[in-house]
Design a protein around this motif. Structure first.
Motif, short mmCIF file in Angstrom:
data_model
loop_
_atom_site.label_atom_id
_atom_site.label_comp_id
_atom_site.label_asym_id
_atom_site.label_seq_id
_atom_site.Cartn_x
_atom_site.Cartn_y
_atom_site.Cartn_z
N UNK A 12 21.04 3.65 40.71
CA UNK A 12 20.25 4.26 39.64
C UNK A 12 19.45 3.17 38.96
N UNK A 13 18.18 3.38 38.86
CA UNK A 13 17.34 2.43 38.14
C UNK A 13 16.99 2.99 36.78
N UNK A 14 16.10 2.34 36.08
CA UNK A 14 15.76 2.78 34.75
C UNK A 14 15.04 4.13 34.78
N UNK A 15 14.23 4.34 35.81
CA UNK A 15 13.41 5.55 35.83
C UNK A 15 13.77 6.53 36.94
N UNK A 16 14.85 6.32 37.59
CA UNK A 16 15.19 7.30 38.62
C UNK A 16 16.37 6.86 39.46
N UNK A 51 9.61 10.75 32.64
CA UNK A 51 10.21 9.47 32.22
C UNK A 51 9.23 8.32 32.42
N UNK A 52 8.46 8.39 33.48
CA UNK A 52 7.46 7.34 33.72
C UNK A 52 6.42 7.35 32.60
N UNK A 53 6.06 8.61 32.20
CA UNK A 53 5.08 8.75 31.12
C UNK A 53 5.65 8.19 29.82
N UNK A 54 6.88 8.61 29.53
CA UNK A 54 7.53 8.15 28.29
C UNK A 54 7.63 6.63 28.25
N UNK A 55 7.98 6.06 29.37
CA UNK A 55 8.15 4.61 29.44
C UNK A 55 6.83 3.87 29.60
N UNK A 56 5.75 4.64 29.69
CA UNK A 56 4.40 4.07 29.87
C UNK A 56 4.35 3.12 31.07
N UNK A 57 4.93 3.56 32.16
CA UNK A 57 4.96 2.69 33.34
C UNK A 57 4.27 3.33 34.55
N UNK A 58 3.46 4.37 34.29
CA UNK A 58 2.81 5.03 35.43
C UNK A 58 1.94 4.04 36.20
N UNK A 59 1.20 3.23 35.44
CA UNK A 59 0.31 2.25 36.05
C UNK A 59 1.11 1.28 36.91
N UNK A 77 14.92 -9.56 28.25
CA UNK A 77 13.76 -9.42 29.11
C UNK A 77 12.51 -9.26 28.27
N UNK A 78 11.44 -9.79 28.77
CA UNK A 78 10.14 -9.53 28.19
C UNK A 78 9.58 -8.34 28.92
N UNK A 79 9.09 -7.41 28.20
CA UNK A 79 8.39 -6.25 28.74
C UNK A 79 9.29 -5.37 29.60
N UNK A 80 10.06 -5.96 30.45
CA UNK A 80 10.93 -5.20 31.33
C UNK A 80 12.18 -4.81 30.56
#
Ligand SMILES: Nc1ncnc2c1ncn2[C@@H]1O[C@H](COP(=O)(O)OP(=O)(O)OP(=O)(O)O)[C@@H](O)[C@H]1O
Length: 399
Positions: free
Chosen positions: A128-132, A155-163, A51-54
């Protein structure tokens, strides 16, 4: 079947307070007991996906369905027993009452704007997904069933996926289409974000595909018609999904499909976007050109992915599946061949979607009018599919 799925029993639930997590999720559900969806084999067929990015979701798939216990340190009161629901007359009656409850709970003018965990009884884990994790849940006052997705802020913060999550919420909560998974609302506490999602009673389409290996043409055509109707709706709202693949499609209780996972979707008002994301197998050629001055794309990326999806439904594997480097090369050249067991009509649609020049791909309106779709949506096995597709079109044009 629908009755069974909706008769999930909620037992032994304790919560800390309105904002705390469930402490025990030892639930039983009749939906689970029916065992309609086979679990994935341990050697995941998509293990080689790049995967790219994901990030990869393989781990989440292998863990899906395992019962999870969330523990907290605080002592907790036990909640009163959940309201007992009257047995439905028939599964259809139950489905209708479920739909009415959905409307009654969420679309009434006085529907609560402020959601909190205490409003829900938490049922069995759905996945179960990657972040929850995602749980079956029931709104206490109405008995309304939904899926509650719990994401941990750290986990969202760590993964930088909040946005990305914020975008997912913003986009998905404004969408209303029978083939698009509804996001009814969200709330959060200090540690977690909760998404209140429509419950897709038959789970992941990906699991159905792995179980059946490939779909018969009538079924694939019905699914593609529903996908086309959903994408047409999304594009009319200037939303491109950008991550269409079987893993991001859920199946509703009537067998209708629901596009989910809007983590990579974007609003595309007039401009063209340049982000690299998505699963390699499903990436269109125009998204595979980093640094190139031609590296612009629009909602036509979803048409390419629809072509890949059509192929995978009918063949059982994606058309460009290979080593990562070879997959990229083959996508860039449009190098694939459709096996001879696929009908000429289906082949024609695949070839009209998997066109290197995005502007020359068959438009969604024409997909819905394509002879392959018409044939299978009008014949005996396809009647319901045609009905669903036309319902989808009608409902979305009314919205
Ligand atoms: N609304 C729903 N109804 C029924 N099952 C669901 C629902 N949402 C999610 N699930 C189940 O829970 C699993 C996890 O979902 P989730 O959206 O967290 O992760 P994902 O999309 O699989 O992975 P990722 O975290 O990479 O986006 C899904 O694969 C599916 O099996």
């Amino acid at each position: 079947m629908a009755t069974k799925a909706l008769e999930a029993r909620f037992e032994h639930l304790t919560v800390n307070d309105e904002n705390e997590a469930p402490t025990n999720t030892s639930f039983k559900s009749k939906a689970a007991a029916t065992g309609t969806i086979a679990s994935l084999p341990s050697s995941h067929p998509r293990a080689n996906l790049v995967k790219y990015a994901l990030q990869t979701t393989n781990e989440s798939r292998q863990n899906a369905g395992q019962i999870t216990t969330i523990t907290t340190t605080t002592s907790v009161p036990t909640l009163p027993p959940s309201p007992v629901r009257k047995p439905a007359q028939s599964s259809r009656a139950s489905d209708e009452s479920h739909e009415k409850q959905t409307v009654a709970f969420f679309d009434q003018p006085q529907a609560p704007k402020q959601f909190h965990l205490g409003m829900f009884e938490i049922g069995k884990p759905l996945g179960k997904g990657k972040f929850g994790r995602v749980y079956l849940a029931r709104e206490r006052s109405s008995g309304w069933i939904c899926a509650l997705k719990v994401l941990h802020k750290s986990e969202l913060q760590q993964g930088k996926v909040e946005k990305q999550v914020r975008r997912e919420i913003e986009i998905q909560s404004n969408l209303r289409h029978p083939n698009v998974l509804r996001l009814y609302g969200h709330f959060h506490d200090s540690k977690r974000v909760f998404l209140i999602l429509e419950f897709a009673g038959k789970g992941e389409l990906y699991k159905h595909l792995r179980k059946e290996h490939r779909f018969p043409e009538w079924k694939a055509a019905q699914y593609i018609a529903q996908m086309a109707a959903a994408l047409k709706y999304l594009h009319s709202k200037h939303v491109m999904h950008r991550d269409i693949k079987p893993e991001n499609i859920l199946v509703g209780i009537h067998g209708e499909i629901k596009i989910s996972d809007f983590g990579w979707s974007v609003h595309a008002p007039n401009n063209r976007r340049q982000t690299m994301c998505g699963t390699l197998d499903y990436l269109p050629p125009e998204m595979l050109k980093p640094g190139s001055s031609d590296n612009f794309y629009n909602e036509k990326v979803d048409l390419w992915s629809l072509g890949v999806l059509t192929y995978e439904f009918l063949v059982g594997e994606a058309p460009f599946e290979d080593t990562p480097i070879m997959t990229q090369r083959r996508i860039a050249r449009g190098d694939m061949s459709v096996p001879s067991f696929v009908s000429a009509e289906a082949k024609d649609l695949i070839h009209r979607l998997l066109v290197l020049d995005p502007e020359k791909r068959i438009p969604l309106d024409h997909v819905l009018q394509h002879p392959w779709i018409i044939k299978h949506c009008m014949t005996k096995g396809g009647e319901r599919g045609a009905q669903r597709a036309s319902d989808s079109n009608r409902k979305s044009s009314e919205q």
